[in-house]
Design a protein around this motif. Sequence first.
Motif, PDB file in Angstrom:
ATOM      1  N   GLN A   1       0.150  12.773  -0.744  1.00  0.00           N
ATOM      2  CA  GLN A   1       0.626  11.428  -1.086  1.00  0.00           C
ATOM      3  C   GLN A   1       1.628  10.931  -0.060  1.00  0.00           C
ATOM      4  OE1 GLN A   1      -0.500   9.355  -3.620  1.00  0.00           O
ATOM      5  NE2 GLN A   1       0.673   7.840  -2.448  1.00  0.00           N
TER       6      GLN A   1
ATOM      7  N   GLU B   1       0.821  -1.221   0.000  1.00  0.00           N
ATOM      8  CA  GLU B   1       0.000   0.000   0.000  1.00  0.00           C
ATOM      9  C   GLU B   1       0.849   1.264   0.000  1.00  0.00           C
ATOM     10  OE1 GLU B   1      -3.395  -0.165  -0.340  1.00  0.00           O
ATOM     11  OE2 GLU B   1      -2.931  -2.296  -0.611  1.00  0.00           O
TER      12      GLU B   1
ATOM     13  N   GLU C   1       2.600   2.103  -6.686  1.00  0.00           N
ATOM     14  CA  GLU C   1       3.181   1.491  -7.884  1.00  0.00           C
ATOM     15  C   GLU C   1       4.545   2.085  -8.237  1.00  0.00           C
ATOM     16  OE1 GLU C   1      -0.801   1.029  -7.270  1.00  0.00           O
ATOM     17  OE2 GLU C   1      -0.039   2.963  -7.938  1.00  0.00           O
TER      18      GLU C   1
ATOM     19  N   THR D   1       3.425   6.885  -5.714  1.00  0.00           N
ATOM     20  CA  THR D   1       2.264   6.017  -5.524  1.00  0.00           C
ATOM     21  C   THR D   1       2.770   4.645  -5.102  1.00  0.00           C
ATOM     22  OG1 THR D   1       2.289   5.217  -7.798  1.00  0.00           O
ATOM     23  CG2 THR D   1       0.994   7.238  -7.349  1.00  0.00           C
TER      24      THR D   1
ATOM     25  N   ILE E   1       3.832  11.441  -7.989  1.00  0.00           N
ATOM     26  CA  ILE E   1       2.526  12.060  -8.137  1.00  0.00           C
ATOM     27  C   ILE E   1       2.657  13.575  -8.166  1.00  0.00           C
ATOM     28  CG2 ILE E   1       1.972  12.179  -5.686  1.00  0.00           C
ATOM     29  CD1 ILE E   1      -0.887  11.264  -6.553  1.00  0.00           C
TER      30      ILE E   1
ATOM     31  N   THR F   1       5.141   5.501  -8.998  1.00  0.00           N
ATOM     32  CA  THR F   1       5.065   6.662  -9.878  1.00  0.00           C
ATOM     33  C   THR F   1       5.007   7.944  -9.063  1.00  0.00           C
ATOM     34  OG1 THR F   1       3.833   5.338 -11.487  1.00  0.00           O
ATOM     35  CG2 THR F   1       3.721   7.736 -11.737  1.00  0.00           C
TER      36      THR F   1
ATOM     37  N   ASN G   1       1.272   7.475   2.184  1.00  0.00           N
ATOM     38  CA  ASN G   1       2.320   6.461   2.339  1.00  0.00           C
ATOM     39  C   ASN G   1       2.662   6.243   3.805  1.00  0.00           C
ATOM     40  OD1 ASN G   1       2.379   6.346  -0.450  1.00  0.00           O
ATOM     41  ND2 ASN G   1       4.197   7.625  -0.642  1.00  0.00           N
TER      42      ASN G   1
END
Length: 124
Positions: A51, A8, A37, A35, A41, A39, A55
């Motif tokens: 973001q 996550e 994944e 993110t 942001i 990437t 996290n």
Amino acid sequence: MKKIFTTEAPEAIGPYSQGVIVNNLFYSSGQIPLTPEGTMIGEGIEEQTHQVFANIKAVLEEAGSSLEDVVKTTVYIKDMNQFSSINDIYGEYFSEHQPARSCVEVARLPKDALVEMEVIALVR
């Protein structure tokens, strides 16, 4: 020492873990606005700060902790002129519970992020 990992939040971009637990304390690695994944942001400080908090919340949850258990934060910012914007967003996440904090301007952050944050929290 127990290593923490969650899908996550973004994977570590080097030879370190997302965080560790030692003696009922969780120590996070610095979280930047990637993110889960991996990437980056947004280009704005507001979106990047939200973001980073997403996290931080993810690794805290995996560690069995939460924002309410944070005792210390360290915030690294690329531009001290953005302190007010970051501070406003920080206050959305830490309104009543206000852990100790350091905030420093740095020359450069990984992946050219505008903000990075690490926390120390109690594990219940």
